[in-house]
Design a protein around this motif. Structure first.
Motif, PDB file in Angstrom:
ATOM      1  N   GLY A   1     -28.951 -26.719 -18.041  1.00 44.92           N
ATOM      2  CA  GLY A   1     -28.807 -26.465 -19.524  1.00 44.92           C
ATOM      3  C   GLY A   1     -27.809 -25.773 -19.955  1.00 44.92           C
ATOM      4  O   GLY A   1     -27.711 -25.409 -21.062  1.00 44.92           O
ATOM      5  N   TYR A   2     -26.555 -25.838 -19.206  1.00 44.31           N
ATOM      6  CA  TYR A   2     -25.106 -25.028 -19.599  1.00 44.31           C
ATOM      7  C   TYR A   2     -24.317 -25.981 -20.291  1.00 44.31           C
ATOM      8  O   TYR A   2     -24.438 -27.331 -19.651  1.00 44.31           O
ATOM      9  CB  TYR A   2     -24.770 -24.464 -18.271  1.00 44.31           C
ATOM     10  CG  TYR A   2     -25.303 -23.539 -17.579  1.00 44.31           C
ATOM     11  CD1 TYR A   2     -25.527 -22.154 -18.125  1.00 44.31           C
ATOM     12  CD2 TYR A   2     -26.019 -23.816 -16.240  1.00 44.31           C
ATOM     13  CE1 TYR A   2     -26.314 -21.344 -17.473  1.00 44.31           C
ATOM     14  CE2 TYR A   2     -26.680 -22.834 -15.673  1.00 44.31           C
ATOM     15  CZ  TYR A   2     -26.783 -21.213 -16.220  1.00 44.31           C
ATOM     16  OH  TYR A   2     -27.499 -20.524 -15.671  1.00 44.31           O
TER      17      TYR A   2
ATOM     18  N   HIS B   1     -25.314 -20.999 -22.120  1.00 44.27           N
ATOM     19  CA  HIS B   1     -24.045 -20.403 -21.823  1.00 44.27           C
ATOM     20  C   HIS B   1     -23.159 -21.573 -21.407  1.00 44.27           C
ATOM     21  O   HIS B   1     -23.400 -22.472 -21.142  1.00 44.27           O
ATOM     22  CB  HIS B   1     -24.459 -19.556 -20.405  1.00 44.27           C
ATOM     23  CG  HIS B   1     -25.084 -18.369 -20.756  1.00 44.27           C
ATOM     24  ND1 HIS B   1     -24.587 -17.276 -21.505  1.00 44.27           N
ATOM     25  CD2 HIS B   1     -26.548 -17.846 -20.444  1.00 44.27           C
ATOM     26  CE1 HIS B   1     -25.408 -16.328 -21.753  1.00 44.27           C
ATOM     27  NE2 HIS B   1     -26.639 -16.619 -20.978  1.00 44.27           N
ATOM     28  N   LYS B   2     -21.813 -21.233 -21.716  1.00 46.27           N
ATOM     29  CA  LYS B   2     -20.807 -22.100 -21.273  1.00 46.27           C
ATOM     30  C   LYS B   2     -20.215 -21.556 -19.964  1.00 46.27           C
ATOM     31  O   LYS B   2     -19.901 -20.608 -19.474  1.00 46.27           O
ATOM     32  CB  LYS B   2     -19.744 -22.006 -22.482  1.00 46.27           C
ATOM     33  CG  LYS B   2     -20.044 -22.183 -23.879  1.00 46.27           C
ATOM     34  CD  LYS B   2     -18.883 -22.126 -24.748  1.00 46.27           C
ATOM     35  CE  LYS B   2     -19.208 -22.615 -26.133  1.00 46.27           C
ATOM     36  NZ  LYS B   2     -18.262 -22.375 -27.195  1.00 46.27           N
ATOM     37  N   ILE B   3     -20.001 -22.568 -19.181  1.00 44.94           N
ATOM     38  CA  ILE B   3     -19.499 -22.525 -17.800  1.00 44.94           C
ATOM     39  C   ILE B   3     -18.083 -23.282 -17.626  1.00 44.94           C
ATOM     40  O   ILE B   3     -18.106 -24.492 -17.934  1.00 44.94           O
ATOM     41  CB  ILE B   3     -20.570 -22.945 -16.854  1.00 44.94           C
ATOM     42  CG1 ILE B   3     -21.768 -22.484 -16.786  1.00 44.94           C
ATOM     43  CG2 ILE B   3     -19.938 -22.594 -15.075  1.00 44.94           C
ATOM     44  CD1 ILE B   3     -21.921 -20.755 -16.746  1.00 44.94           C
ATOM     45  N   ALA B   4     -16.943 -22.620 -16.908  1.00 47.49           N
ATOM     46  CA  ALA B   4     -15.739 -23.522 -16.676  1.00 47.49           C
ATOM     47  C   ALA B   4     -15.818 -23.745 -15.419  1.00 47.49           C
ATOM     48  O   ALA B   4     -15.801 -22.522 -14.482  1.00 47.49           O
ATOM     49  CB  ALA B   4     -14.744 -22.713 -17.332  1.00 47.49           C
TER      50      ALA B   4
ATOM     51  N   VAL C   1     -18.955 -17.780 -17.656  1.00 50.86           N
ATOM     52  CA  VAL C   1     -18.807 -17.696 -16.192  1.00 50.86           C
ATOM     53  C   VAL C   1     -17.571 -18.676 -16.022  1.00 50.86           C
ATOM     54  O   VAL C   1     -17.765 -19.853 -16.435  1.00 50.86           O
ATOM     55  CB  VAL C   1     -19.980 -17.882 -15.389  1.00 50.86           C
ATOM     56  CG1 VAL C   1     -19.586 -17.858 -13.949  1.00 50.86           C
ATOM     57  CG2 VAL C   1     -20.925 -16.920 -15.712  1.00 50.86           C
ATOM     58  N   VAL C   2     -16.701 -18.404 -15.086  1.00 51.85           N
ATOM     59  CA  VAL C   2     -15.626 -19.256 -14.321  1.00 51.85           C
ATOM     60  C   VAL C   2     -16.029 -19.340 -12.983  1.00 51.85           C
ATOM     61  O   VAL C   2     -16.162 -18.554 -12.311  1.00 51.85           O
ATOM     62  CB  VAL C   2     -14.325 -18.717 -14.662  1.00 51.85           C
ATOM     63  CG1 VAL C   2     -13.252 -19.782 -14.033  1.00 51.85           C
ATOM     64  CG2 VAL C   2     -14.027 -18.604 -16.373  1.00 51.85           C
ATOM     65  N   LEU C   3     -16.028 -20.918 -12.719  1.00 56.57           N
ATOM     66  CA  LEU C   3     -16.192 -20.966 -11.110  1.00 56.57           C
ATOM     67  C   LEU C   3     -14.731 -21.604 -10.893  1.00 56.57           C
ATOM     68  O   LEU C   3     -14.368 -22.501 -11.157  1.00 56.57           O
ATOM     69  CB  LEU C   3     -17.098 -22.197 -10.913  1.00 56.57           C
ATOM     70  CG  LEU C   3     -18.525 -21.898 -11.075  1.00 56.57           C
ATOM     71  CD1 LEU C   3     -19.701 -23.253 -10.851  1.00 56.57           C
ATOM     72  CD2 LEU C   3     -19.027 -20.963 -10.227  1.00 56.57           C
ATOM     73  N   LEU C   4     -14.177 -20.486  -9.795  1.00 57.22           N
ATOM     74  CA  LEU C   4     -12.701 -20.726  -9.470  1.00 57.22           C
ATOM     75  C   LEU C   4     -12.216 -21.209  -8.178  1.00 57.22           C
ATOM     76  O   LEU C   4     -12.817 -20.291  -7.595  1.00 57.22           O
ATOM     77  CB  LEU C   4     -11.890 -19.662 -10.049  1.00 57.22           C
ATOM     78  CG  LEU C   4     -10.406 -19.658 -10.147  1.00 57.22           C
ATOM     79  CD1 LEU C   4      -9.892 -20.531 -10.825  1.00 57.22           C
ATOM     80  CD2 LEU C   4      -9.826 -18.190 -10.373  1.00 57.22           C
ATOM     81  N   ASP C   5     -11.607 -22.278  -7.955  1.00 60.21           N
ATOM     82  CA  ASP C   5     -11.325 -22.570  -6.755  1.00 60.21           C
ATOM     83  C   ASP C   5      -9.961 -21.863  -6.550  1.00 60.21           C
ATOM     84  O   ASP C   5      -9.093 -21.485  -7.680  1.00 60.21           O
ATOM     85  CB  ASP C   5     -11.174 -23.924  -6.388  1.00 60.21           C
ATOM     86  CG  ASP C   5     -10.734 -24.300  -5.028  1.00 60.21           C
ATOM     87  OD1 ASP C   5     -10.922 -23.438  -4.103  1.00 60.21           O
ATOM     88  OD2 ASP C   5     -10.321 -25.707  -4.842  1.00 60.21           O
ATOM     89  N   LEU C   6      -9.561 -21.505  -5.055  1.00 58.05           N
ATOM     90  CA  LEU C   6      -8.221 -20.821  -4.872  1.00 58.05           C
ATOM     91  C   LEU C   6      -7.166 -21.697  -4.768  1.00 58.05           C
ATOM     92  O   LEU C   6      -6.120 -21.485  -5.269  1.00 58.05           O
ATOM     93  CB  LEU C   6      -8.298 -19.778  -3.889  1.00 58.05           C
ATOM     94  CG  LEU C   6      -9.304 -18.532  -4.042  1.00 58.05           C
ATOM     95  CD1 LEU C   6      -9.300 -17.634  -2.894  1.00 58.05           C
ATOM     96  CD2 LEU C   6      -8.715 -17.532  -5.155  1.00 58.05           C
TER      97      LEU C   6
END
Length: 123
Positions: A26-27, A3-6, A49-54
């Protein structure tokens, strides 16, 4: 295929910490230091999935998410808000932007964040 994660995060040490952890899991991981660059990264990468700071310079996570949700590929993308802004202090508009999870960075270890990514991917 992994999987790709940003990861969209303006603090280099935090961004690198999560990049290393998720890469070891493994991402395929891409990073950006603000919302503007984050949108460009997401358009090219199309992460699961995106991990996003505010709170970021140039474009906030909230504004980036509003723009992402306006794009066909971004309407259903899974987004985990990863910030130190309490949920009570967060913009009310986030409730309408279909976030998968909202977590406080200071309260989660990299292992816990990785487990949360796996959980969100399974939904």
């Amino acid at each position: 295929m992994s999987h790709k994660i940003a990861i969209i995060e303006d603090e280099p040490s935090i961004c690198e910490l999560y990049r290393i952890k998720l890469t070891r899991e493994g991402y395929q991981v891409g990073t950006a230091i603000n919302g503007k660059l984050g949108l460009e990264l997401i358009e090219k990468m199309r992460p699961a999935v995106v991990l996003l700071d505010l709170l970021m310079p140039e474009m906030s996570g909230e504004n980036m998410l509003k723009q992402l949700r306006g794009k066909p590929y971004g309407k259903t993308m899974k987004v985990i808000i990863l910030t130190n802004v309490s949920r009570q202090e967060a913009p009310a508009t986030l409730d309408n932007l279909d976030i998968s999870r909202y977590i406080i960075k200071a309260e989660y270890t990299p292992d816990q964040v990785s487990a949360l990514v796996k959980e969100v991917l399974a939904t």
